[in-house]
Every structure is written in C-alpha cells, then in structure tokens.
Design an enzyme around this catalytic site. Structure first.
Site, PDB file in Angstrom:
ATOM      1  N   THR A  88       3.662 101.308  17.057  1.00 53.55           N
ATOM      2  CA  THR A  88       4.944 101.612  17.961  1.00 53.55           C
ATOM      3  C   THR A  88       4.885 101.628  19.416  1.00 53.55           C
ATOM      4  O   THR A  88       3.656 101.703  19.820  1.00 53.55           O
ATOM      5  CB  THR A  88       5.341 103.101  17.592  1.00 53.55           C
ATOM      6  OG1 THR A  88       6.481 103.550  18.470  1.00 53.55           O
ATOM      7  CG2 THR A  88       4.253 104.054  17.788  1.00 53.55           C
ATOM      8  N   TYR A  93       3.671 111.624  18.269  1.00 56.05           N
ATOM      9  CA  TYR A  93       4.029 110.682  17.333  1.00 56.05           C
ATOM     10  C   TYR A  93       3.266 109.307  17.906  1.00 56.05           C
ATOM     11  O   TYR A  93       2.470 108.679  17.282  1.00 56.05           O
ATOM     12  CB  TYR A  93       5.411 110.207  17.503  1.00 56.05           C
ATOM     13  CG  TYR A  93       5.905 108.807  16.917  1.00 56.05           C
ATOM     14  CD1 TYR A  93       5.552 108.443  15.573  1.00 56.05           C
ATOM     15  CD2 TYR A  93       6.618 108.233  17.641  1.00 56.05           C
ATOM     16  CE1 TYR A  93       6.053 107.145  15.162  1.00 56.05           C
ATOM     17  CE2 TYR A  93       7.023 106.696  17.147  1.00 56.05           C
ATOM     18  CZ  TYR A  93       6.500 106.430  16.004  1.00 56.05           C
ATOM     19  OH  TYR A  93       6.852 105.108  15.523  1.00 56.05           O
TER      20      TYR A  93
END
Length: 327
Positions: free
Chosen positions: A119, A143
C-alpha cells in the site's frame, strides 16, 4: 493442476477476485484461500475455494503441496486505516504475523514467486505529493506499518531462500469489473468512490468530506485513483515477470495524476444524474493534502498499459456494481 497453478490468499475479496478473473483468462489454475471474514464465496467464480486462514502454516503447506503450487499472490489482511489505529494489535496479527507464517510455509515448500499486496500507506505523509520509489517509507498508522514490516520480511527471506517477490504499493483502488462480475462489497468500506456511490443510491445518508482547507486547487485532498481491473492486470504482468526470471522488485501502482474529493463527488453526481448530500468536516490526522504515484517503474518494468484511466469510467463501474450488488 500443475506448474501454472497459483494460490491467492484473500482471493474472495475485492482486489483478489478481480485478479482471479484475469489469471483464469490467462490459463492459470487458481486456488483461493480465504477465511470469508471480508470476502465472499460468490466472488470466486469457478476457482477452487478453501475456507481458512492464510496464517495457518499447516493448512497452507498442505495446499501448496496438494496442488503443486508454483506461485503465491498474497491479498489476505485487514485494510481500514481508522480501524488499525483503534485496534493496532489486530492489524499486526492479521497483516504481519500471519504473513510471516505464510512466508515460512512458502519457504518450506520451495515456492519461487510471491506477489504481495502492499500500500501507499507505507509512505505516510510525504513532503512531496508525488511519490517515487525513493520517497522515504514513514508510515503514520498501524496499517501502513504492518504492510511495511511484511515487505521487510519478504526482502530478508529472499536473501536466503530461492524466492523472488514483488511488493505492489497500491494507491487508491476504485471501480468494479466492467462486465459486472465482481466488485467492492465489503460492509463499512471507507473507499471514497464506493461510499459516494452508496450515498447516491441511498445506502448511506451522506458523504463526509474530511478537510476543505488543504493547499490544493479546491481545498480538498487529492488522490491517485486506479481502476481495480488495471491493478489486476498489473498483478498478472508482475507474476509473468517473476516467472521469466525477473529480480525481486517493489512498484508503485497508480496512474500518476490525481483528483480531488470534490472532483470525485462531481463525477458521481454526473453518473447519478443529480446531487448527493455531502457534509464538510475537519481533517483526519495523517491525511496528506496530495498523494499521487510515480508509476513509471511499473510501466517500464512490466510493460503495463492501463486501459481505464478515466475518472468517470471508474465511477460508472462502481455505481453500476452498487446498483446490482448481489452480496
């Protein structure tokens, strides 16, 4: 099933299900391992689905050996940033610890190719809105950190095992299969375009715009939105690159230009044929004003040529999926 059989962890989810469609079309055998906590059995088509945990070393090893898997594409994990802030240990468990277990099973079974779903959150809030592979990785939430830790584990493992890997850093994935076969169905999803389409179709009451005072042309945050089918195509090209002997690689996956939140809202309103209710509210901590990929390395290395680089097309496929969503 034989040498061209691949294992997709999390393959019943949003991105994995689109990649599965492309792999099947390219002649691969596909086995999907998904615990169905966020994925859907209906999304896997004719692929073999095994319900289970990607961090279960015994289960993974049995699947790798039974199907003579040659490559693993790893999509399983948790992806909601605010949730990661509220439940950090859950994210490190799902995204880091379980990935470590998966890697051990792959190393023990002699898997040679591994494609990891990473990501742009690994970059945190970069000084420049345009992100290159040289931009420092400084995650600002669990995250992003959990994904970066997995990248580091892959790098270190590849130094001592005959495993080549690719870490694909996604920017803002959006849209749905143009033929309407699969799409984004996760309850409580926070992806802007999906949420805006849900608002248009009265599945949610309104859309929050987080921050209207950024140093951008209209004051709202700018992001690089990539159609999920173009991202799926990049995965297939990445797998073929590794199979052809390509060295381990990290790539940014984005179009190289961005749209503001207000521009996205306007595109949804055009597709919908009318206004949608929006509420302007304060900035969220850690949100950069602009985040756009320098995706030149993906185009140069893979020969990737996006087909759906058009905001209104991206919105229309998402809107059409929301209208017909079956699960």
């Amino acid at each position: 099933m034989g040498e061209q059989t691949v294992l997709l962890t999390g393959g019943a989810g949003y991105i994995g299900s689109h990649v599965a469609l492309d792999l099947v079309r390219e002649g691969y055998g596909v086995v999907i391992l998904d615990d169905l906590s966020r994925g859907f059995a209906q999304a896997v088509g004719n692929c073999e689905l095994v319900q289970g945990d990607a961090g279960d070393k015994g289960l993974v090893s049995a699947l790798l050996n039974k199907h003579r898997i040659g490559s693993v594409l790893h999509f399983a994990g948790s992806t909601i940033v605010p949730e990661s802030v509220a439940e950090p240990l859950r994210y490190y468990e799902n995204n880091t610890v379980k990935s470590r277990n998966l890697m051990e099973a792959c190393a023990d079974s002699g898997i040679r190719h591994f494609v990891f779903s990473s990501t742009a959150a690994v970059y945190g809030t970069p000084d420049s809105g345009r992100v290159t592979l040289e931009t420092p990785t400084e995650p600002v939430n669990p995250y992003g950190m959990s994904k970066l830790m997995t990248e580091i584990m892959l790098r270190d493992l590849s130094e001592v095992a005959p495993l080549s890997y690719a870490a694909l850093r996604y920017f803002n994935v959006a849209g749905a299969d143009p033929d309407g076969r699969v799409g984004q169905s996760t309850p409580g999803c926070t992806l802007l375009i999906k949420v805006a389409c849900e608002v248009a179709l009265e599945k949610r009451s309104h859309l929050n715009i987080y921050g209207t005072d950024y140093p951008t042309p209209d004051g709202t945050g700018v992001r690089d939105y990539i159609h999920v089918s173009d991202l799926a195509a990049a995965h297939v090209l990445t797998l073929k690159y590794l199979e052809a002997g390509g060295a381990s690689i990290t790539l940014n996956c984005g179009y190289g230009h961005g749209y503001s939140v207000r521009e996205v809202v306007q595109a949804v309103e055009r597709v919908h044929g009318g206004p949608i209710p929006v509420t302007a509210t304060g900035r969220r901590p850690g949100d950069p004003p602009q985040l756009v990929a320098d995706g030149s390395s993906a185009r140069e290395t893979l020969g990737w040529q996006p087909r759906y680089d058009d905001l209104e097309f991206i919105v229309r496929t998402s809107y059409n999926w929301e209208k017909k969503r079956r699960y």
